[in-house]
Design a protein around this motif. Structure first.
Motif, PDB file in Angstrom:
ATOM      1  N   LEU A  73      56.874  11.462 130.018  1.00  0.00           N
ATOM      2  CA  LEU A  73      55.622  11.536 130.756  1.00  0.00           C
ATOM      3  C   LEU A  73      54.686  10.404 130.343  1.00  0.00           C
ATOM      4  CD1 LEU A  73      53.749  13.003 132.713  1.00  0.00           C
ATOM      5  CD2 LEU A  73      53.018  14.465 130.810  1.00  0.00           C
ATOM      6  N   ALA A  74      54.624  10.145 129.043  1.00  0.00           N
ATOM      7  CA  ALA A  74      53.761   9.054 128.564  1.00  0.00           C
ATOM      8  C   ALA A  74      54.214   7.716 129.140  1.00  0.00           C
ATOM      9  CB  ALA A  74      53.778   9.015 127.039  1.00  0.00           C
ATOM     10  N   ARG A  75      55.533   7.468 129.135  1.00  0.00           N
ATOM     11  CA  ARG A  75      56.044   6.212 129.682  1.00  0.00           C
ATOM     12  C   ARG A  75      55.745   6.105 131.179  1.00  0.00           C
ATOM     13  NH1 ARG A  75      59.542   3.404 126.451  1.00  0.00           N
ATOM     14  NH2 ARG A  75      60.264   4.464 124.551  1.00  0.00           N
ATOM     15  N   ALA A  76      55.934   7.206 131.892  1.00  0.00           N
ATOM     16  CA  ALA A  76      55.694   7.194 133.337  1.00  0.00           C
ATOM     17  C   ALA A  76      54.223   6.933 133.644  1.00  0.00           C
ATOM     18  CB  ALA A  76      56.132   8.531 133.942  1.00  0.00           C
ATOM     19  N   GLN A  77      53.331   7.524 132.872  1.00  0.00           N
ATOM     20  CA  GLN A  77      51.901   7.305 133.089  1.00  0.00           C
ATOM     21  C   GLN A  77      51.519   5.846 132.822  1.00  0.00           C
ATOM     22  OE1 GLN A  77      50.174  10.249 130.506  1.00  0.00           O
ATOM     23  NE2 GLN A  77      50.167  11.839 132.078  1.00  0.00           N
ATOM     24  N   VAL A  78      52.097   5.267 131.770  1.00  0.00           N
ATOM     25  CA  VAL A  78      51.818   3.856 131.471  1.00  0.00           C
ATOM     26  C   VAL A  78      52.328   2.967 132.597  1.00  0.00           C
ATOM     27  CG1 VAL A  78      52.400   1.953 129.914  1.00  0.00           C
ATOM     28  CG2 VAL A  78      51.748   4.168 128.970  1.00  0.00           C
ATOM     29  N   GLU A  79      53.531   3.260 133.102  1.00  0.00           N
ATOM     30  CA  GLU A  79      54.090   2.472 134.195  1.00  0.00           C
ATOM     31  C   GLU A  79      53.226   2.577 135.448  1.00  0.00           C
ATOM     32  OE1 GLU A  79      58.062   3.769 134.783  1.00  0.00           O
ATOM     33  OE2 GLU A  79      58.824   2.936 132.887  1.00  0.00           O
ATOM     34  N   VAL A  80      52.721   3.762 135.741  1.00  0.00           N
ATOM     35  CA  VAL A  80      51.855   3.951 136.911  1.00  0.00           C
ATOM     36  C   VAL A  80      50.564   3.149 136.755  1.00  0.00           C
ATOM     37  CG1 VAL A  80      50.389   5.645 138.086  1.00  0.00           C
ATOM     38  CG2 VAL A  80      52.780   6.188 137.603  1.00  0.00           C
ATOM     39  N   ASP A  81      49.967   3.226 135.567  1.00  0.00           N
ATOM     40  CA  ASP A  81      48.726   2.480 135.330  1.00  0.00           C
ATOM     41  C   ASP A  81      48.955   0.967 135.470  1.00  0.00           C
ATOM     42  OD1 ASP A  81      47.419   4.848 134.896  1.00  0.00           O
ATOM     43  OD2 ASP A  81      47.534   4.736 132.699  1.00  0.00           O
ATOM     44  N   ALA A  82      50.075   0.484 134.912  1.00  0.00           N
ATOM     45  CA  ALA A  82      50.370  -0.954 134.997  1.00  0.00           C
ATOM     46  C   ALA A  82      50.605  -1.375 136.443  1.00  0.00           C
ATOM     47  CB  ALA A  82      51.594  -1.275 134.141  1.00  0.00           C
ATOM     48  N   LEU A  83      51.299  -0.530 137.205  1.00  0.00           N
ATOM     49  CA  LEU A  83      51.582  -0.856 138.596  1.00  0.00           C
ATOM     50  C   LEU A  83      50.304  -0.843 139.436  1.00  0.00           C
ATOM     51  CD1 LEU A  83      53.895  -1.586 140.449  1.00  0.00           C
ATOM     52  CD2 LEU A  83      54.287   0.845 140.872  1.00  0.00           C
ATOM     53  N   LYS A  84      49.421   0.090 139.138  1.00  0.00           N
ATOM     54  CA  LYS A  84      48.135   0.119 139.846  1.00  0.00           C
ATOM     55  C   LYS A  84      47.350  -1.169 139.589  1.00  0.00           C
ATOM     56  CE  LYS A  84      47.355   5.130 140.040  1.00  0.00           C
ATOM     57  NZ  LYS A  84      46.512   6.251 139.533  1.00  0.00           N
ATOM     58  N   GLN A  85      47.381  -1.615 138.342  1.00  0.00           N
ATOM     59  CA  GLN A  85      46.696  -2.858 137.999  1.00  0.00           C
ATOM     60  C   GLN A  85      47.307  -4.049 138.732  1.00  0.00           C
ATOM     61  OE1 GLN A  85      43.963  -3.086 136.199  1.00  0.00           O
ATOM     62  NE2 GLN A  85      43.832  -5.322 136.323  1.00  0.00           N
ATOM     63  N   GLU A  86      48.639  -4.067 138.795  1.00  0.00           N
ATOM     64  CA  GLU A  86      49.334  -5.155 139.494  1.00  0.00           C
ATOM     65  C   GLU A  86      48.986  -5.157 140.979  1.00  0.00           C
ATOM     66  OE1 GLU A  86      53.922  -6.803 140.152  1.00  0.00           O
ATOM     67  OE2 GLU A  86      53.518  -5.058 138.874  1.00  0.00           O
ATOM     68  N   ILE A  87      48.939  -3.995 141.582  1.00  0.00           N
ATOM     69  CA  ILE A  87      48.589  -3.887 142.999  1.00  0.00           C
ATOM     70  C   ILE A  87      47.145  -4.328 143.231  1.00  0.00           C
ATOM     71  CG2 ILE A  87      48.216  -2.246 144.874  1.00  0.00           C
ATOM     72  CD1 ILE A  87      50.629  -0.669 143.826  1.00  0.00           C
ATOM     73  N   GLN A  88      46.277  -3.954 142.309  1.00  0.00           N
ATOM     74  CA  GLN A  88      44.868  -4.341 142.427  1.00  0.00           C
ATOM     75  C   GLN A  88      44.715  -5.866 142.401  1.00  0.00           C
ATOM     76  OE1 GLN A  88      42.388  -2.509 139.481  1.00  0.00           O
ATOM     77  NE2 GLN A  88      40.503  -3.438 140.238  1.00  0.00           N
ATOM     78  N   VAL A  89      45.450  -6.524 141.505  1.00  0.00           N
ATOM     79  CA  VAL A  89      45.410  -7.988 141.425  1.00  0.00           C
ATOM     80  C   VAL A  89      45.966  -8.618 142.698  1.00  0.00           C
ATOM     81  CG1 VAL A  89      46.333  -9.998 140.204  1.00  0.00           C
ATOM     82  CG2 VAL A  89      45.496  -8.020 138.909  1.00  0.00           C
ATOM     83  N   ALA A  90      47.080  -8.053 143.199  1.00  0.00           N
ATOM     84  CA  ALA A  90      47.700  -8.596 144.408  1.00  0.00           C
ATOM     85  C   ALA A  90      46.773  -8.446 145.609  1.00  0.00           C
ATOM     86  CB  ALA A  90      49.023  -7.886 144.669  1.00  0.00           C
ATOM     87  N   LYS A  91      46.092  -7.327 145.713  1.00  0.00           N
ATOM     88  CA  LYS A  91      45.149  -7.133 146.831  1.00  0.00           C
ATOM     89  C   LYS A  91      43.954  -8.073 146.722  1.00  0.00           C
ATOM     90  CE  LYS A  91      46.206  -2.386 148.170  1.00  0.00           C
ATOM     91  NZ  LYS A  91      45.691  -1.007 148.334  1.00  0.00           N
TER      92      LYS A  91
END
Length: 270
Positions: A73-91
């Protein structure tokens, strides 16, 4: 307990061999019944305290799985947070690219081909640059769309891990509560059994009371008998009185000063 279980298993093995000789091809069904009966017998010989300890160990064995789920769960939450950040930068890049293309398009439409840097370009050069930027924008948009799909899947996976972890933790807690309830009930039953043994097993106590009462009566009879024997046997003893003895004077002298009232005349002992 182990000896009993071993005897049951060995007995079942011997039974299977005998059944094979007696029943032939149908022996496997009889053998299955024999094995099940042996297993039931072995289970019935296991103390309940041992089964409770075994249940505790089985519940405790869930702990590694819970810890593994926590890490997942901890790994999945970190991956989600990182992906959200990546999407934010791309947008954000899309916004920048869109603004630049819009400025170039307006300049092309109005014939302003000189950029802020002071360099003048031809219409064909501006169109080529605009086409290149558009291709980059479209690729970035596709990347954002793909990242958002991936994010959606990762979020769903995170929720699934969270639900499984919550369920596993709740089940573990529920099982521990049930085990503690079983232990409490077992202690209560044992206390009731001990009380019942003292309350209802009255036969030895009644026998002891009866024996003591009989002894008491026997002693009382012996005491009464001795008293009566002393009283009546002494009266039956024949006493020789010398002819010259003045019994009347002796009695009068012995009783002098006692102030006794006359009593009915007793019957002389014979």
């Amino acid at each position: 307990m182990c000896k009993t279980v071993k005897k049951a298993v060995v007995g079942a093995g011997l039974g299977v061999a005998v059944l094979g000789l007696l029943f032939g091809t149908s022996a496997k069904y009889h053998a299955r019944t024999a094995v099940e009966q042996a297993r039931a017998l072995a289970q019935s010989q296991v103390p309940i305290e041992y089964k409770i300890d075994e249940a505790r160990q089985q519940v405790a064995a869930l702990e590694p799985a819970i810890m593994e789920s926590i890490e997942s769960l901890a790994r999945a939450q970190v991956e989600v947070d990182a992906l959200k950040q990546e999407i934010q930068v791309a947008k954000a890049n899309l916004q920048t690219q869109g603004k630049e293309m819009l400025a170039l398009k307006e300049g092309l439409d109005k014939g302003r081909l000189q950029l802020t840097s002071g360099v003048t370009y031809t219409a064909e050069e501006v169109k080529a640059d605009l086409a290149r930027r558009l291709d980059t924008f479209n690729r970035t948009q596709e990347t954002v769309d793909s990242l958002e799909q991936t994010l959606k899947a990762k979020v769903e996976r995170t929720f699934a891990i969270q639900r499984a972890l919550d369920e596993m933790t709740a089940q573990k807690k529920d099982l521990m509560v049930k085990i503690e309830a079983i232990e409490s009930r077992l202690a209560q039953i044992k206390a009731e059994q001990a009380s019942n043994e003292f309350t209802f097993d009255t036969t030895p106590l009644s026998q002891a009371k009866k024996t003591i009462a009989d002894l008491d009566k026997q002693l009382e009879v012996m005491a009464r008998k001795a008293e009566l024997e002393g009283r009546y046997i002494e009266q039956g003893v024949k006493v020789e009185v010398a002819p010259d003895r003045d019994i009347s004077s002796e009695v009068e002298s012995a009783l002098e000063g006692l102030n006794l009232s006359p009593a009915p005349e007793p019957t002389p002992a014979t």
